[in-house]
Design an enzyme around this catalytic site. Structure first.
Site, PDB file in Angstrom:
ATOM      1  N   SER A 170       0.836  -1.199   0.000  1.00  0.00           N
ATOM      2  CA  SER A 170       0.000   0.000   0.000  1.00  0.00           C
ATOM      3  C   SER A 170       0.871   1.249   0.000  1.00  0.00           C
ATOM      4  O   SER A 170       2.019   1.233   0.432  1.00  0.00           O
ATOM      5  CB  SER A 170      -0.893   0.016   1.241  1.00  0.00           C
ATOM      6  OG  SER A 170      -1.629  -1.173   1.338  1.00  0.00           O
TER       7      SER A 170
HETATM    8  N1  SAH Z   1       0.452  -4.816   4.650  1.00  0.00           N
HETATM    9  C1  SAH Z   1       0.895  -5.308   3.371  1.00  0.00           C
HETATM   10  C2  SAH Z   1      -0.132  -5.042   2.294  1.00  0.00           C
HETATM   11  C3  SAH Z   1      -0.394  -6.263   1.489  1.00  0.00           C
HETATM   12  S1  SAH Z   1      -1.757  -6.180   0.391  1.00  0.00           S
HETATM   13  C4  SAH Z   1       2.272  -4.773   3.028  1.00  0.00           C
HETATM   14  O1  SAH Z   1       2.819  -3.964   3.792  1.00  0.00           O
HETATM   15  O2  SAH Z   1       2.825  -5.201   2.021  1.00  0.00           O
HETATM   16  C5  SAH Z   1      -2.958  -7.135   1.272  1.00  0.00           C
HETATM   17  C6  SAH Z   1      -2.643  -8.568   1.537  1.00  0.00           C
HETATM   18  O3  SAH Z   1      -3.813  -9.151   2.127  1.00  0.00           O
HETATM   19  C7  SAH Z   1      -2.331  -9.429   0.321  1.00  0.00           C
HETATM   20  O4  SAH Z   1      -1.068  -9.987   0.476  1.00  0.00           O
HETATM   21  C8  SAH Z   1      -3.422 -10.492   0.321  1.00  0.00           C
HETATM   22  O5  SAH Z   1      -2.977 -11.775  -0.102  1.00  0.00           O
HETATM   23  C9  SAH Z   1      -3.825 -10.510   1.791  1.00  0.00           C
HETATM   24  N2  SAH Z   1      -5.137 -11.082   2.076  1.00  0.00           N
HETATM   25  C10 SAH Z   1      -6.296 -10.949   1.401  1.00  0.00           C
HETATM   26  N3  SAH Z   1      -7.279 -11.660   2.014  1.00  0.00           N
HETATM   27  C11 SAH Z   1      -6.724 -12.239   3.111  1.00  0.00           C
HETATM   28  C12 SAH Z   1      -7.209 -13.103   4.144  1.00  0.00           C
HETATM   29  N4  SAH Z   1      -8.475 -13.526   4.177  1.00  0.00           N
HETATM   30  N5  SAH Z   1      -6.349 -13.497   5.101  1.00  0.00           N
HETATM   31  C13 SAH Z   1      -5.054 -13.101   5.089  1.00  0.00           C
HETATM   32  N6  SAH Z   1      -4.525 -12.304   4.133  1.00  0.00           N
HETATM   33  C14 SAH Z   1      -5.348 -11.874   3.158  1.00  0.00           C
END
Ligand code: SAH
Length: 262
Positions: A105
């Site tokens: 993000s």
């Molecule tokens: N905080 C992260 C942002 C990653 S984007 C960073 O700093 O890089 C959001 C993430 O949420 C993705 O990797 C996606 O695979 C994950 N995600 C989506 N649904 C999810 C779920 N039900 N449980 C765990 N992770 C999930």
């Protein structure tokens, strides 16, 4: 205020003015296959401390208030978490691809969420986010920030390759108070509940009941959620002895919260 977990989706009756622009933009680069990250290649002219300090000043100017949050952004090398081909963009206020159709993000949105979490805690004069549950580890960048703000961080990721990549990237950093879990984060993580702070980096149609149940009394949750009129908004839920109280904030744009693991 209510004595039971509120039912969701929420009626958006208290939408705050959109004071900030939307969150994670669609990825502008193709997904990356290379899991190995290292320090930025030499010769790129990336003065990491300097560009990071300028990012922090932009975050402050953009309204991020908590000094602890700004200090965490100053300390964690965001370029460490992006592919080497993207290091020169690491300190721009933009989302970047991390592979598997997911994105890291943009800093202003991560900072906004951490500022909101911190607000909830500082109101109780604790100064720390306490025990934190993060849903969506992704590349691990936000987990690294949380490690500096909380006592213990449990970060759940549903995609195994990202979970494993984040493990590798976080191992190179000094903090060891982060525990990574490969699971469906919609279920929270009961073994370490309750959590003083819960933050989600992916948004669904509702807030999973497990998150509300696993939120400690005195705790705060910050998560994106589908707005009734379409799009996504940032939702804050505070829990106290009397129940759960929520407020709806600005429009955001996060990746979908999905069920199951991959
Ligand atoms: N905080 C992260 C942002 C990653 S984007 C960073 O700093 O890089 C959001 C993430 O949420 C993705 O990797 C996606 O695979 C994950 N995600 C989506 N649904 C999810 C779920 N039900 N449980 C765990 N992770 C999930």
């Amino acid at each position: 205020m209510s004595a039971r977990p509120p039912r969701f989706p929420l009626a958006l009756d208290r939408v705050a003015p959109a004071s900030r622009s939307a969150a994670a933009q669609p990825a502008r680069q193709p997904p990356l296959g290379d899991a190995r990250r290292g320090p930025p290649p030499s010769g790129l002219g990336l003065d990491s401390d300097g560009v990071r300090a300028r990012m922090v000043e932009r975050l402050r100017a953009g309204g991020v208030r908590a000094d602890a949050v700004l200090a965490a952004f100053a300390a964690v090398p965001r370029h460490h978490f992006v592919d080497s081909a993207l290091v020169t963009q690491a300190y721009e206020d933009t989302s970047l691809p991390i592979g598997h159709a997911q994105t890291i993000s943009k800093p202003s949105v991560v900072a906004r969420m951490l500022d909101l979490l911190h607000d909830g805690r500082s109101a109780r004069a604790t100064g720390s986010l306490g025990r934190v549950l993060e849903i969506g580890t992704g590349c691990g960048y936000q987990a690294a920030l949380l490690a500096r703000l909380g006592r213990q961080v449990i970060s759940v990721e549903r995609l195994r390759p990202l979970h494993e990549k984040a493990r590798e990237l976080l191992a190179a950093l000094p903090r060891s108070n982060v525990r990574l879990v490969h699971a469906d984060g919609r279920l929270g993580h009961p073994p370490n509940a309750p959590y003083d702070s819960i933050v989600a980096a992916a948004g669904g149609d509702d807030l999973p009941p497990a998150w509300l149940e696993q939120l400690a009394v005195g705790g705060r949750l910050v998560a994106p959620m589908r707005a009734l009129g379409g799009g996504q908004v940032l939702v804050v839920v505070d829990r106290d002895e009397a129940g759960w109280r929520r407020s709806v904030h600005e429009a955001v744009q996060f990746v979908p919260l999905k069920s199951g693991v991959g």
